[in-house]
Design an enzyme around this catalytic site. Sequence first.
Site, PDB file in Angstrom:
ATOM      1  N   GLU A 120      10.196  15.428  15.701  1.00 16.86           N
ATOM      2  CA  GLU A 120      10.605  15.313  14.306  1.00 16.86           C
ATOM      3  C   GLU A 120       9.888  16.413  13.531  1.00 16.86           C
ATOM      4  O   GLU A 120       8.666  16.527  13.613  1.00 16.86           O
ATOM      5  CB  GLU A 120      10.189  13.935  13.778  1.00 16.86           C
ATOM      6  CG  GLU A 120      10.603  13.704  12.351  1.00 16.86           C
ATOM      7  CD  GLU A 120      10.288  12.290  11.886  1.00 16.86           C
ATOM      8  OE1 GLU A 120       9.147  11.835  12.089  1.00 16.86           O
ATOM      9  OE2 GLU A 120      11.183  11.642  11.318  1.00 16.86           O
ATOM     10  N   GLY A 145       2.877   3.630  13.804  1.00 11.48           N
ATOM     11  CA  GLY A 145       3.649   2.397  14.004  1.00 11.48           C
ATOM     12  C   GLY A 145       3.287   1.694  15.305  1.00 11.48           C
ATOM     13  O   GLY A 145       3.174   0.465  15.360  1.00 11.48           O
ATOM     14  N   CYS A 187      13.565  10.477   7.160  1.00 13.00           N
ATOM     15  CA  CYS A 187      13.601   9.977   8.537  1.00 13.00           C
ATOM     16  C   CYS A 187      15.011  10.056   9.115  1.00 13.00           C
ATOM     17  O   CYS A 187      15.180  10.093  10.324  1.00 13.00           O
ATOM     18  CB  CYS A 187      13.089   8.549   8.576  1.00 13.00           C
ATOM     19  SG  CYS A 187      13.893   7.514   7.360  1.00 13.00           S
ATOM     20  N   GLU A 195       9.816   0.875  10.700  1.00 16.25           N
ATOM     21  CA  GLU A 195      10.817   1.929  10.437  1.00 16.25           C
ATOM     22  C   GLU A 195      10.095   3.245  10.686  1.00 16.25           C
ATOM     23  O   GLU A 195       9.224   3.623   9.897  1.00 16.25           O
ATOM     24  CB  GLU A 195      11.324   1.858   8.989  1.00 16.25           C
ATOM     25  CG  GLU A 195      12.041   0.569   8.632  1.00 16.25           C
ATOM     26  CD  GLU A 195      13.422   0.438   9.255  1.00 16.25           C
ATOM     27  OE1 GLU A 195      13.849   1.330  10.013  1.00 16.25           O
ATOM     28  OE2 GLU A 195      14.064  -0.596   8.993  1.00 16.25           O
ATOM     29  N   LYS A 231       0.839  -1.198   0.000  1.00 15.72           N
ATOM     30  CA  LYS A 231       0.000   0.000   0.000  1.00 15.72           C
ATOM     31  C   LYS A 231       0.876   1.251   0.000  1.00 15.72           C
ATOM     32  O   LYS A 231       1.578   1.525   0.976  1.00 15.72           O
ATOM     33  CB  LYS A 231      -0.894   0.033   1.251  1.00 15.72           C
ATOM     34  CG  LYS A 231      -1.968   1.101   1.125  1.00 15.72           C
ATOM     35  CD  LYS A 231      -2.574   1.518   2.438  1.00 15.72           C
ATOM     36  CE  LYS A 231      -1.807   2.614   3.109  1.00 15.72           C
ATOM     37  NZ  LYS A 231      -1.785   3.894   2.357  1.00 15.72           N
ATOM     38  N   SER A 241       5.083   7.125  10.547  1.00 11.78           N
ATOM     39  CA  SER A 241       5.220   7.871  11.799  1.00 11.78           C
ATOM     40  C   SER A 241       5.208   6.921  12.998  1.00 11.78           C
ATOM     41  O   SER A 241       4.633   5.823  12.946  1.00 11.78           O
ATOM     42  CB  SER A 241       4.085   8.878  11.914  1.00 11.78           C
ATOM     43  OG  SER A 241       2.859   8.205  11.859  1.00 11.78           O
ATOM     44  N   THR A 242       5.824   7.372  14.063  1.00 13.21           N
ATOM     45  CA  THR A 242       5.913   6.538  15.261  1.00 13.21           C
ATOM     46  C   THR A 242       4.524   6.270  15.846  1.00 13.21           C
ATOM     47  O   THR A 242       4.236   5.158  16.295  1.00 13.21           O
ATOM     48  CB  THR A 242       6.846   7.209  16.286  1.00 13.21           C
ATOM     49  OG1 THR A 242       8.157   7.274  15.690  1.00 13.21           O
ATOM     50  CG2 THR A 242       6.945   6.429  17.577  1.00 13.21           C
TER      51      THR A 242
END
Length: 458
Positions: free
Chosen positions: A361, A212, A263, A229, A154, A208-209
């Site tokens: 970030e 994730g 990143c 990641e 995706k 994004s964290t």
Amino acid sequence: MSTFTVLNPATGEAIREVALADTAATDRAIERAARAFESWRDVAPADRARLLRRFATAVDADLEHLAQLEVANSGHTIGNARGEAGNVRDVLTYYSAAPERHLGQQIPVAGGVNITFHEPLGVVGVIVPWNFPMPIAGWGFAPALAAGNTVVLKPAELTPMTAIRLGELALEAGIPEGVFTVIPGKGSVVGDRFVTHPAVRKVVFTGSTGVGKRIMAGCSEQVKRVTLELGGKSANIVFADADLEKAAASAPGGVFDNAGQDCCARSRILVQRSAYDRFLSLLEPAVKNVRVGDPADEATDMGPLISAGQRETVSSFVYDVGGGLSAEVAFQGTAPQDGGFWFPPTVLTPTDPGARSLREEIFGPVVAVVPFEDEADALRIANDSVFGLSGSIWTTDVGRALRVSRGVQAGNLSVNSHASVRYSTPFGGYKQSGLGRELGPDALDSFTEVKNVFIATE
Ligand code: NAD
């Protein structure tokens, strides 16, 4: 079926309507991939290798077209976009050597023979962010296919164009139907179905964290394999003994490449106090010389941000609520004013260690520069982050380079360089920057289960 209007971020103009898959269409694609797995896993290693090499050749033949698609869809500079398409070709070529070399072990035991096999998992779901649509897709699908899995992929809603083309190229190269399927759609629909559908046996997520963490929690329901990641807040540590001219000249590239939407962006520059003023005076012209503009122009260094929303997010680190420049801003480069989602390269010098610009970030062309006293202080500041993806160390003292490399809590470090990723070396994050490693010689292990078989001889 709903559609998404894909925009050119350099102009803000619509370039294509892309159909978004719903849950039923996603399920059909996953079920096709599950059926395709039954034969793909049994394709002889040399034949699987040959098919991957043909896929690489097809990507190479289409390289300029893929690059132009990425310039239009993502605003990447044409030089970068060519490199990204070339990376897909190279990653496919690298892993095409793997099916014939993914060796098991024969382990000495009493009473028989003990051997291990690397068995493919089944269907692997790859979820890709918008910042590097081609390479991040390839880092997932190439080793997954080489290991004998089938893949559903995706792309991000904003950047589906090159992934769709890669899906076509796979078929043209002879990769059987259902082995590699690109499914444009929403994260909350298609991506979430990869997490919940029992036939998907592993999710490779880059993004994004926050998302994730939700994916990891979702995968725990079925103890589904997951590689993550995620975000970064990497430190570029410059010691006073470094080649300061080189460190300053290369620092903009280490953070503003891809307009900072990387990143691995070195979005914190830590400079030893005795060299701080000199470094800033060298950095200023380097930042002001960054050419921001039309990404299709070969002379451009930096294109636009991906979207109006991303520009708003990045602006919040540089402008006060009233709209004035924040007191943290030391200097800025220039960027076009009209049309696309432009943002000038910006250098901040925050004094509060808790400043947002040092913690979050930014994912834009904004870097924070702070002084440090000595090695221990540099490590303390560099490691004072929930992230740990990458970073750089600039020094001419090899002992210090090694000590600091060992001390920084991050997965990918470079000394006197900002190179983070090579397809032949492992890539991934410490702490909340991720889980697992991609690329390099061992990536196939994370797309296979180890099976141990004992054969009695007595
Ligand atoms: P994002 O997390 O918003 O989206 C990433 C992908 O996940 C998209 O395809 C999105 O559609 C999908 N998604 C969103 N919600 C989902 C859900 N609930 N279930 C399943 N899938 C879902 O991230 P983004 O804004 O596209 O990308 C930027 C982020 O990616 C940054 O934080 C950046 O650091 C990170 N990133 C990390 C790496 C790395 O290798 N560590 C590389 C590139 C980008």
